[in-house]
Design a protein around this motif. Structure first.
Motif, PDB file in Angstrom:
ATOM      1  N   GLY A 357       0.766  -1.228   0.000  1.00 33.67           N
ATOM      2  CA  GLY A 357       0.000   0.000   0.000  1.00 33.67           C
ATOM      3  C   GLY A 357       0.797   1.278   0.000  1.00 33.67           C
ATOM      4  N   MET A 358       2.038   1.232   0.502  1.00 34.28           N
ATOM      5  CA  MET A 358       2.856   2.441   0.575  1.00 34.28           C
ATOM      6  C   MET A 358       3.973   2.447  -0.457  1.00 34.28           C
ATOM      7  N   CYS A 359       3.908   1.510  -1.414  1.00 34.72           N
ATOM      8  CA  CYS A 359       4.852   1.452  -2.538  1.00 34.72           C
ATOM      9  C   CYS A 359       6.293   1.257  -2.087  1.00 34.72           C
ATOM     10  N   SER A 360       6.489   0.727  -0.897  1.00 34.90           N
ATOM     11  CA  SER A 360       7.847   0.534  -0.392  1.00 34.90           C
ATOM     12  C   SER A 360       8.413  -0.837  -0.738  1.00 34.90           C
ATOM     13  N   GLY A 361       7.644  -1.621  -1.465  1.00 35.13           N
ATOM     14  CA  GLY A 361       8.071  -2.948  -1.885  1.00 35.13           C
ATOM     15  C   GLY A 361       6.886  -3.641  -2.537  1.00 35.13           C
ATOM     16  N   GLY A 362       7.074  -4.922  -2.863  1.00 37.19           N
ATOM     17  CA  GLY A 362       5.975  -5.679  -3.444  1.00 37.19           C
ATOM     18  C   GLY A 362       5.810  -5.423  -4.931  1.00 37.19           C
ATOM     19  N   GLY A 383      -5.438   5.432   0.452  1.00 47.65           N
ATOM     20  CA  GLY A 383      -5.083   5.123   1.831  1.00 47.65           C
ATOM     21  C   GLY A 383      -3.927   5.978   2.314  1.00 47.65           C
ATOM     22  N   TYR A 384      -3.679   5.882   3.597  1.00 48.25           N
ATOM     23  CA  TYR A 384      -2.638   6.661   4.266  1.00 48.25           C
ATOM     24  C   TYR A 384      -1.256   6.279   3.746  1.00 48.25           C
ATOM     25  N   GLN A 385      -0.441   7.294   3.494  1.00 50.65           N
ATOM     26  CA  GLN A 385       0.945   7.083   3.068  1.00 50.65           C
ATOM     27  C   GLN A 385       1.873   7.617   4.148  1.00 50.65           C
ATOM     28  N   ALA A 386       2.583   6.734   4.811  1.00 51.11           N
ATOM     29  CA  ALA A 386       3.451   7.150   5.920  1.00 51.11           C
ATOM     30  C   ALA A 386       4.607   7.989   5.407  1.00 51.11           C
ATOM     31  N   LYS A 387       5.031   8.922   6.239  1.00 49.52           N
ATOM     32  CA  LYS A 387       6.151   9.786   5.888  1.00 49.52           C
ATOM     33  C   LYS A 387       7.379   8.946   5.546  1.00 49.52           C
ATOM     34  N   GLY A 388       8.079   9.371   4.512  1.00 49.19           N
ATOM     35  CA  GLY A 388       9.317   8.702   4.135  1.00 49.19           C
ATOM     36  C   GLY A 388       9.149   7.536   3.189  1.00 49.19           C
ATOM     37  N   THR A 389       7.915   7.149   2.863  1.00 48.72           N
ATOM     38  CA  THR A 389       7.700   6.035   1.949  1.00 48.72           C
ATOM     39  C   THR A 389       7.616   6.550   0.513  1.00 48.72           C
ATOM     40  N   PRO A 390       7.934   5.699  -0.488  1.00 55.45           N
ATOM     41  CA  PRO A 390       7.780   6.123  -1.884  1.00 55.45           C
ATOM     42  C   PRO A 390       6.353   6.566  -2.199  1.00 55.45           C
ATOM     43  N   GLY A 391       5.366   5.903  -1.581  1.00 52.71           N
ATOM     44  CA  GLY A 391       3.991   6.294  -1.815  1.00 52.71           C
ATOM     45  C   GLY A 391       3.728   7.732  -1.418  1.00 52.71           C
ATOM     46  N   ALA A 392       4.309   8.161  -0.302  1.00 55.23           N
ATOM     47  CA  ALA A 392       4.126   9.543   0.143  1.00 55.23           C
ATOM     48  C   ALA A 392       4.769  10.520  -0.831  1.00 55.23           C
ATOM     49  N   VAL A 393       5.910  10.154  -1.397  1.00 56.03           N
ATOM     50  CA  VAL A 393       6.603  11.022  -2.354  1.00 56.03           C
ATOM     51  C   VAL A 393       5.780  11.153  -3.636  1.00 56.03           C
ATOM     52  N   ILE A 394       5.289  10.020  -4.142  1.00 56.76           N
ATOM     53  CA  ILE A 394       4.471  10.061  -5.368  1.00 56.76           C
ATOM     54  C   ILE A 394       3.190  10.844  -5.107  1.00 56.76           C
ATOM     55  N   GLN A 395       2.571  10.607  -3.983  1.00 60.00           N
ATOM     56  CA  GLN A 395       1.335  11.309  -3.651  1.00 60.00           C
ATOM     57  C   GLN A 395       1.557  12.818  -3.594  1.00 60.00           C
ATOM     58  N   ALA A 396       2.715  13.218  -3.065  1.00 56.50           N
ATOM     59  CA  ALA A 396       3.023  14.648  -2.965  1.00 56.50           C
ATOM     60  C   ALA A 396       3.206  15.297  -4.326  1.00 56.50           C
ATOM     61  N   SER A 397       3.419  14.481  -5.379  1.00 55.21           N
ATOM     62  CA  SER A 397       3.608  15.043  -6.718  1.00 55.21           C
ATOM     63  C   SER A 397       2.278  15.354  -7.402  1.00 55.21           C
ATOM     64  N   GLU A 398       1.161  15.019  -6.752  1.00 54.99           N
ATOM     65  CA  GLU A 398      -0.152  15.279  -7.335  1.00 54.99           C
ATOM     66  C   GLU A 398      -0.316  16.776  -7.617  1.00 54.99           C
ATOM     67  N   GLU A 401       3.852  20.733 -11.153  1.00 54.33           N
ATOM     68  CA  GLU A 401       4.230  21.095 -12.512  1.00 54.33           C
ATOM     69  C   GLU A 401       5.737  20.939 -12.678  1.00 54.33           C
ATOM     70  N   GLY A 402       6.138  20.573 -13.877  1.00 58.38           N
ATOM     71  CA  GLY A 402       7.563  20.448 -14.143  1.00 58.38           C
ATOM     72  C   GLY A 402       8.070  19.033 -13.936  1.00 58.38           C
ATOM     73  N   PHE A 403       9.354  18.928 -13.755  1.00 58.46           N
ATOM     74  CA  PHE A 403      10.064  17.648 -13.724  1.00 58.46           C
ATOM     75  C   PHE A 403      10.030  17.068 -12.307  1.00 58.46           C
ATOM     76  N   VAL A 404       9.431  15.873 -12.152  1.00 62.58           N
ATOM     77  CA  VAL A 404       9.346  15.204 -10.857  1.00 62.58           C
ATOM     78  C   VAL A 404       9.904  13.800 -10.994  1.00 62.58           C
ATOM     79  N   GLN A 405      10.770  13.417 -10.066  1.00 61.74           N
ATOM     80  CA  GLN A 405      11.352  12.085 -10.085  1.00 61.74           C
ATOM     81  C   GLN A 405      11.140  11.390  -8.750  1.00 61.74           C
ATOM     82  N   ILE A 406      11.174  10.054  -8.804  1.00 61.57           N
ATOM     83  CA  ILE A 406      11.038   9.240  -7.595  1.00 61.57           C
ATOM     84  C   ILE A 406      12.099   8.144  -7.621  1.00 61.57           C
ATOM     85  N   ASP A 407      12.683   7.870  -6.456  1.00 61.43           N
ATOM     86  CA  ASP A 407      13.684   6.817  -6.323  1.00 61.43           C
ATOM     87  C   ASP A 407      12.968   5.506  -6.002  1.00 61.43           C
ATOM     88  N   LEU A 408      13.097   4.536  -6.900  1.00 54.05           N
ATOM     89  CA  LEU A 408      12.546   3.204  -6.679  1.00 54.05           C
ATOM     90  C   LEU A 408      13.666   2.185  -6.811  1.00 54.05           C
TER      91      LEU A 408
END
Length: 481
Positions: A357-362, A383-398, A401-408
């Motif tokens: 659910g938080m995109c931190s694995g799986g 659902g809730y995205q805990a601080k520091g998880t990839p899900g929270a980072v992606i959610q924050a990009s909602e 504008e511009g160039f957004v990247q995520i570390d996976l």
């Protein structure tokens, strides 16, 4: 020290790791939940850490529900020598081994012998307790304690715990209530939460003690709008979902949307071994790509007697809210990878629900790697995205504008896919629901301890409790451990 008394071994620093000890005398106690801290709250190696407190004298572990942040330290508890009963509701007794087997394999050991040894011990200790019935846990010369589980509406089997403690010579018992996690109003699969009839001490969660939820009746309309957009864009909807609770709720509402849209594939031929051949592309496929979620969904189906009256009505009408024809389950990793590649390379719309659910694995991570860079696709958070998880980072990009990247997994991926958060799917009661639960439980004089929440949520809920109790002329002492 006066008894009964409380000590907390988790769930006081944030929204995970719930673990509370009810002391009946210097050597006798109960444990309510034994959860693992997760996300940014968790110290390094939390899943391998020793239990951190003495288990001697603990007469039972009472489990409110089977989310990892409430049961994830049970392996450590058993490793510390705990062999007392594990009391839980009847649905939780079915779900707990599924959840802990998966967690044990991922974080402790995948060795079949160790897994079997752990599960055998766990099954031996689990004692199912029916909802609404008192169960005697402690019977000693000086003190007796009974517990009663009541529905909490958070997920199937979730309960709040009433502990009735009577000391010899006392005319009246003390009633200590542990809320566990309380569900939000209107969960379509679960029955409504009723406040306890009495609580001298209430240990209350405060996850959303600082806010009110949007109208849950609108959430299905928003989900339907996302589905319409995917059909128009020929894109895939990626929903990172928790295997337990949220996945089943989403399936229930997706089935209703497809039912109304007549997109359900009826009379499909026997499924093929090939996951692509098994999909009926004339209708919108809903792909459940999580072996754990599949096992839990089957358990939900088997436990349909615990569903809400609305959900049971659908079953009686011949519908299959959690097992409709267009639902495709992907089990093996090779089939999973084939589906990922197919959806990436074709222009066929689909809904994918995958863990975690938080995109931190799986498996959701492979879908994200393949599709985040394509604007046809959409990542939908429900659902809730805990601080520091990839899900929270992606959610924050909602809406960014511009160039957004995520570390996976150590590589950077550009986020071009649409990102959306569906509100109204919270599994937790909002401030109003928490107030209703706390202040609807009997007369004045109670003490409320706020746990399982961020600092601001606790503080604002405490203020609201004090204000509301004054307005009602009720005497309530609110504290934050």
């Amino acid at each position: 020290m006066d008894f009964p008394s409380l000590s907390h071994h988790g769930g006081t620093r944030g929204v995970t790791g719930s673990c509370h000890q009810l002391h009946l005398d210097p050597t006798t106690s109960l444990l309510i939940d034994c959860g693992l801290e997760q996300g940014g709250e968790a110290p390094a190696g939390a899943q391998f850490a020793p239990i951190g407190f003495d288990v001697a004298g603990v007469q039972a572990l009472v489990v409110t529900h089977v989310h990892i942040d409430h049961v994830g330290r049970i392996p450590a508890l058993l490793a510390a020598g705990f062999r007392a009963p594990i009391l839980c509701s009847e649905p939780s007794a079915r779900l707990l081994p599924l959840v802990l087997e998966d967690s044990f394999r991922l974080s402790i050991s995948a060795d079949p012998i160790q897994v079997d040894r752990f599960l055998t011990l766990l099954q031996r200790l689990i004692v199912p307790v029916p909802f609404g019935q008192w169960h005697r846990v402690v019977e000693q010369d000086e003190v007796a304690c009974s517990i009663r589980l009541q529905r909490a509406g958070h997920l199937l089997g979730s309960a709040y715990v009433e502990c009735d403690v009577l000391f010899r010579g006392d005319e009246h018992s003390s009633r200590i209530v542990f809320s566990g996690d309380l569900g939000a109003d209107g969960n379509p699969l679960l029955r409504a939460v009723l406040p306890p009839e009495r609580a001298d001490i209430l240990v209350l969660e405060s996850t959303y003690g600082d806010r009110l939820h949007s109208d849950r009746r609108e959430r299905q309309q928003r989900l339907e709008a996302v589905i319409d957009r995917a059909l128009a864009d020929n894109g895939t909807i990626l929903i990172p979902a928790f295997s337990l609770g949220r996945t089943q709720e989403l399936l229930y509402e997706i089935e209703d949307i497809l039912h109304r849209k007549s997109l359900l594939g009826e009379g499909r031929q026997s499924p093929s071994d090939d996951p692509i051949d098994a999909i009926d592309w004339e209708h919108l496929p809903v792909i459940l790509d999580s072996p754990l979620a599949q096992r839990i969904t089957q358990a939900y189906l088997d436990l349909h007697e615990y569903w809400s009256s609305e959900a049971q009505q659908r079953l009686s009408e011949g519908r299959a809210p959690l097992g409709f024809a267009q639902l495709v389950s992907v089990d093996t990793h090779s089939k999973h990878q084939k589906v990922v590649n197919y959806l990436k390379s074709t222009g066929r719309p689909a809904i994918v629900i995958a863990g975690n659910g938080m995109c931190s694995g799986g498996r959701i991570v492979n879908y994200l790697k393949a599709m985040l860079g394509d604007s046809r696709h959409e990542v939908v958070f429900a659902g809730y995205q805990a601080k520091g998880t990839p899900g929270a980072v992606i959610q924050a990009s909602e809406g960014a504008e511009g160039f957004v990247q995520i570390d996976l997994d150590g590589e950077m991926y550009e986020v071009k896919a649409k990102v959306m958060t569906l509100t109204g799917y919270s599994g937790h009661a909002d401030q109003q629901g928490l107030l209703r639960f706390a202040l609807g439980s009997g007369p004045s004089g109670k003490k409320v301890l706020l746990v399982h929440g961020e600092r601001q949520a606790k503080a604002l809920l405490a203020s609201a409790l004090k204000r509301e109790s004054r307005d009602r002329g009720v005497d309530v002492d609110v504290a934050i451990p």
